[in-house]
Design a protein around this motif. Sequence first.
Motif, PDB file in Angstrom:
ATOM      1  N   HIS A 202      44.532  46.125  47.146  1.00  0.00           N
ATOM      2  CA  HIS A 202      45.956  46.165  46.818  1.00  0.00           C
ATOM      3  C   HIS A 202      46.112  46.287  45.311  1.00  0.00           C
ATOM      4  CE1 HIS A 202      47.956  45.194  50.686  1.00  0.00           C
ATOM      5  NE2 HIS A 202      46.807  44.618  50.955  1.00  0.00           N
ATOM      6  N   LEU A 203      46.737  47.358  44.856  1.00  0.00           N
ATOM      7  CA  LEU A 203      46.902  47.532  43.421  1.00  0.00           C
ATOM      8  C   LEU A 203      47.735  46.406  42.816  1.00  0.00           C
ATOM      9  CD1 LEU A 203      45.742  50.330  44.104  1.00  0.00           C
ATOM     10  CD2 LEU A 203      47.345  51.314  42.453  1.00  0.00           C
ATOM     11  N   ALA A 204      48.754  45.944  43.553  1.00  0.00           N
ATOM     12  CA  ALA A 204      49.597  44.864  43.038  1.00  0.00           C
ATOM     13  C   ALA A 204      48.910  43.508  43.166  1.00  0.00           C
ATOM     14  CB  ALA A 204      50.940  44.846  43.764  1.00  0.00           C
ATOM     15  N   GLY A 205      48.094  43.349  44.209  1.00  0.00           N
ATOM     16  CA  GLY A 205      47.325  42.125  44.376  1.00  0.00           C
ATOM     17  C   GLY A 205      48.075  40.960  44.980  1.00  0.00           C
ATOM     18  N   ASN A 206      49.294  41.193  45.476  1.00  0.00           N
ATOM     19  CA  ASN A 206      50.100  40.081  45.984  1.00  0.00           C
ATOM     20  C   ASN A 206      50.144  40.019  47.503  1.00  0.00           C
ATOM     21  OD1 ASN A 206      51.562  42.366  46.420  1.00  0.00           O
ATOM     22  ND2 ASN A 206      53.346  41.753  45.196  1.00  0.00           N
ATOM     23  N   THR A 207      49.273  40.754  48.178  1.00  0.00           N
ATOM     24  CA  THR A 207      49.243  40.786  49.639  1.00  0.00           C
ATOM     25  C   THR A 207      47.818  40.583  50.126  1.00  0.00           C
ATOM     26  OG1 THR A 207      51.048  42.404  49.611  1.00  0.00           O
ATOM     27  CG2 THR A 207      49.872  42.108  51.698  1.00  0.00           C
TER      28      THR A 207
ATOM     29  N   LYS B 222      36.994  38.493  37.286  1.00  0.00           N
ATOM     30  CA  LYS B 222      37.408  38.096  35.941  1.00  0.00           C
ATOM     31  C   LYS B 222      38.278  39.172  35.290  1.00  0.00           C
ATOM     32  CE  LYS B 222      35.491  36.720  31.436  1.00  0.00           C
ATOM     33  NZ  LYS B 222      34.226  36.490  30.668  1.00  0.00           N
ATOM     34  N   GLN B 223      37.840  40.435  35.412  1.00  0.00           N
ATOM     35  CA  GLN B 223      38.592  41.534  34.796  1.00  0.00           C
ATOM     36  C   GLN B 223      39.691  42.088  35.698  1.00  0.00           C
ATOM     37  OE1 GLN B 223      36.258  44.512  32.599  1.00  0.00           O
ATOM     38  NE2 GLN B 223      34.414  43.318  33.033  1.00  0.00           N
ATOM     39  N   GLN B 224      39.744  41.601  36.947  1.00  0.00           N
ATOM     40  CA  GLN B 224      40.756  42.041  37.912  1.00  0.00           C
ATOM     41  C   GLN B 224      40.792  43.570  38.023  1.00  0.00           C
ATOM     42  OE1 GLN B 224      43.404  39.899  39.843  1.00  0.00           O
ATOM     43  NE2 GLN B 224      41.364  38.960  39.678  1.00  0.00           N
ATOM     44  N   CYS B 225      39.623  44.128  38.306  1.00  0.00           N
ATOM     45  CA  CYS B 225      39.538  45.582  38.441  1.00  0.00           C
ATOM     46  C   CYS B 225      38.557  45.952  39.539  1.00  0.00           C
ATOM     47  CB  CYS B 225      39.118  46.232  37.124  1.00  0.00           C
ATOM     48  SG  CYS B 225      37.456  45.774  36.574  1.00  0.00           S
ATOM     49  N   LEU B 226      38.739  47.144  40.080  1.00  0.00           N
ATOM     50  CA  LEU B 226      37.811  47.720  41.054  1.00  0.00           C
ATOM     51  C   LEU B 226      37.171  48.942  40.412  1.00  0.00           C
ATOM     52  CD1 LEU B 226      36.956  47.491  44.153  1.00  0.00           C
ATOM     53  CD2 LEU B 226      38.487  49.435  44.495  1.00  0.00           C
ATOM     54  N   PHE B 227      35.843  48.989  40.445  1.00  0.00           N
ATOM     55  CA  PHE B 227      35.111  50.132  39.886  1.00  0.00           C
ATOM     56  C   PHE B 227      34.384  50.833  41.013  1.00  0.00           C
ATOM     57  CE2 PHE B 227      31.108  51.788  37.873  1.00  0.00           C
ATOM     58  CZ  PHE B 227      31.714  52.809  37.165  1.00  0.00           C
ATOM     59  N   ILE B 228      34.586  52.155  41.124  1.00  0.00           N
ATOM     60  CA  ILE B 228      33.908  52.935  42.156  1.00  0.00           C
ATOM     61  C   ILE B 228      33.129  54.070  41.485  1.00  0.00           C
ATOM     62  CG2 ILE B 228      35.635  52.370  43.914  1.00  0.00           C
ATOM     63  CD1 ILE B 228      36.772  55.195  43.591  1.00  0.00           C
ATOM     64  N   ALA B 229      32.010  54.449  42.096  1.00  0.00           N
ATOM     65  CA  ALA B 229      31.182  55.513  41.524  1.00  0.00           C
ATOM     66  C   ALA B 229      30.387  56.203  42.613  1.00  0.00           C
ATOM     67  CB  ALA B 229      30.246  54.952  40.457  1.00  0.00           C
ATOM     68  N   ARG B 230      30.045  57.465  42.354  1.00  0.00           N
ATOM     69  CA  ARG B 230      29.237  58.267  43.269  1.00  0.00           C
ATOM     70  C   ARG B 230      28.104  58.923  42.496  1.00  0.00           C
ATOM     71  NH1 ARG B 230      31.275  63.452  46.909  1.00  0.00           N
ATOM     72  NH2 ARG B 230      29.490  63.534  48.314  1.00  0.00           N
ATOM     73  N   ASP B 231      26.959  59.098  43.128  1.00  0.00           N
ATOM     74  CA  ASP B 231      25.789  59.631  42.433  1.00  0.00           C
ATOM     75  C   ASP B 231      26.033  61.043  41.912  1.00  0.00           C
ATOM     76  OD1 ASP B 231      24.621  61.718  44.349  1.00  0.00           O
ATOM     77  OD2 ASP B 231      24.669  59.980  45.670  1.00  0.00           O
TER      78      ASP B 231
ATOM     79  N   MET C   5      48.064  48.524  38.303  1.00  0.00           N
ATOM     80  CA  MET C   5      48.400  49.948  38.239  1.00  0.00           C
ATOM     81  C   MET C   5      49.305  50.331  39.409  1.00  0.00           C
ATOM     82  SD  MET C   5      44.807  51.859  37.222  1.00  0.00           S
ATOM     83  CE  MET C   5      44.221  51.900  35.527  1.00  0.00           C
ATOM     84  N   ARG C   6      50.159  51.290  39.179  1.00  0.00           N
ATOM     85  CA  ARG C   6      51.033  51.776  40.257  1.00  0.00           C
ATOM     86  C   ARG C   6      50.443  52.983  40.958  1.00  0.00           C
ATOM     87  NH1 ARG C   6      57.382  51.102  38.480  1.00  0.00           N
ATOM     88  NH2 ARG C   6      57.259  48.873  37.931  1.00  0.00           N
ATOM     89  N   GLU C   7      49.586  53.704  40.246  1.00  0.00           N
ATOM     90  CA  GLU C   7      48.930  54.877  40.812  1.00  0.00           C
ATOM     91  C   GLU C   7      47.451  54.830  40.468  1.00  0.00           C
ATOM     92  OE1 GLU C   7      50.856  58.295  39.237  1.00  0.00           O
ATOM     93  OE2 GLU C   7      52.684  58.044  40.428  1.00  0.00           O
ATOM     94  N   LEU C   8      46.666  55.592  41.221  1.00  0.00           N
ATOM     95  CA  LEU C   8      45.249  55.678  40.912  1.00  0.00           C
ATOM     96  C   LEU C   8      45.035  56.595  39.712  1.00  0.00           C
ATOM     97  CD1 LEU C   8      43.652  56.077  44.478  1.00  0.00           C
ATOM     98  CD2 LEU C   8      43.823  54.000  43.085  1.00  0.00           C
ATOM     99  N   PRO C   9      44.139  56.233  38.805  1.00  0.00           N
ATOM    100  CA  PRO C   9      43.828  57.133  37.692  1.00  0.00           C
ATOM    101  C   PRO C   9      43.031  58.334  38.173  1.00  0.00           C
ATOM    102  CG  PRO C   9      42.337  55.265  37.678  1.00  0.00           C
ATOM    103  CD  PRO C   9      43.334  55.005  38.779  1.00  0.00           C
ATOM    104  N   GLU C  10      42.971  59.357  37.343  1.00  0.00           N
ATOM    105  CA  GLU C  10      42.127  60.508  37.662  1.00  0.00           C
ATOM    106  C   GLU C  10      40.657  60.100  37.571  1.00  0.00           C
ATOM    107  OE1 GLU C  10      42.639  63.806  38.587  1.00  0.00           O
ATOM    108  OE2 GLU C  10      44.647  63.053  39.015  1.00  0.00           O
TER     109      GLU C  10
END
Length: 633
Positions: A9-14, A131-140, A215-220
Amino acid sequence: MCGIAGIFHLAGNTQVDPGVIAKMNDIQHHRGPDAGDYYFGEGVALAHRRLSIIDLEGSPQPMQSACGQAVVVFNGEIYNFKDLHQELAAKGYKFNTDGDTETILNAWLEWGVDCVHHLRGMFAFAIWDKKQQCLFIARDRLGIKPFFYSLLPSGEMLFGSELKVLTQHPQFDSTLRNTTIEDYFTFGYVPEPHTVYQHSYKLAPGHRMLIQRGMRELPEPEEYWDIPTHFDHSMDENEVQAELIDRLKQAVDIRMVADVPLGAFLSGGVDSSGVVALMSQLQSDPVNTCAIGFDVKAFNETEFAQMVADRYKTNHRVETVSQDDFDLIDKLAFLYDEPYADSSAMPTYRVCELARKHVTVALSGDGGDELFAGYRRYAMHMHEERIRNMLPLGIRKPIFGPLGALYPKLDWAPKFLRAKTTFQSMAMDTVEGYHNSMSLLRADERKKLFSNDYQQSLNGYSSLEVFRRYGDKVKHLDPMKIAQYIDMKTYLVGDILTKVDRASMAHSLEVRVPILDHKFVEWAFNTPSSHNLHKGIGKYSFKKSLEPHLPHDVLYRKKMGFAVPLADWFRGPLKQRLYDGLLSQQMRESGYFDEKQLKRLVDDHVKGLRDNSAPLWTLMMFEAFLRQRKVPA
């Protein structure tokens, strides 16, 4: 090798509904039958299905860092994890396991988003940092492992290892993306970064994304790696051949670490044979190899695989597939989740099925044709390019354009008379000409196939834009390197690697691809084009370097490919299915097709007037996709 899934959840309240994430994870049970577990946090849920390969008893996922700050779900293998383990331990990081997953966590804590630069392997992962309240995703870097994601109107980001994971969410938007229909009927797959669905995406190879809570939208997505295209061509032919084997042997060696049975595919082609040869030199026990044969000689390569198996005394297993092995059509539509038209997915499925009876990990030879210019189309492309260089486009277009339009499609004629595609390509520039040659259905054929309403809805969009996007990045390269680069960004990831991932994971089999080791790719793509295509011989430097290791007949025989007898099927046992499926109410009501052209394609093929097997298979798999969309999972 595993399956991952998550909701953020981008807002984190649900809070995340446990039943929804469980349904998403269960649909990919085949990717990891050994274990499955979950992590729930504030507005985030991570899920994992595990196929145990290394540290069998340890390394459960989702995994938290020793300090409790970060949690990861990961699909793939990090081959340099032991070196990273030592480096990070020396920096004071604690490890509770002996596997590679915890290495990713500590690499994130040390280097942040740049952790990907330290990883050598195939991977798709998501890290939640509390701690940083973020999600990091990556692909090879090469796209060996898949990663799908979507943002719902509710602000929930969904992700998973297969597209079907996302479709299990009750709010998933299944509206089809209009332009990807054009893409699919050009390429036979849906190219990155899009999916067949309007609001879902593939994280492109070599890309990462940092999503900050709030964030309200996903970054590029950000590209963190690309194939190097500024070359140092100082090596001569002999130096290339000498260094090639050493570098490839290292890439093979680091992929032979496993706590479960390991083997290799052995098709009888140059690439898989080369991998098996090097494996045999790196271990004392015989290599486990497997091959699929066909009961039709024109499609059977097993005699060449047997030559390599005999030379290296491998534990070789062969199974013969009947030419009527077409019962997989509907299963393939389920496995691939979106339209996918490479018919070699059928024998690939069977060879993975055979391999899994004996091993849990298999090495493959994928990537050699793209990296070393092994496809016959590269030679044809360079022939055309020589004419382009002699005649400016302003002269070629008015000459070859009309020829391409008027010349008949002579499927029955000798190859030298089948010039329609060549004439068309000669009226185009380098990228457009290669796009035309690579199209399953060329632009003129798609125009006949598509309804007027659908063509108007495209608003001028053409699948050529996919090739332009990559071609523009490397226009400073020679024409063959441009074609190879485009293939590695499109065909390799969208077709070849997709095929192998879904077919192997359907049987809970891990496939490793040493030729696509990114360090090997960085070096090998630097090989001058004249060393790859030499006197009409593709993969010349690669083959020359393997001469001490493989029989001459394996190295220099005519390339066969992993094909199935579609043309005969459509005039025989699949004839009625063609008529029932392609002329069905569902296809008519889709709005994409001209009904008369659909019937003409089927009739002309069945009567033997033309070989329409490629477009017919493409249509059949699209019809199977449409039909399965209506069936609840």
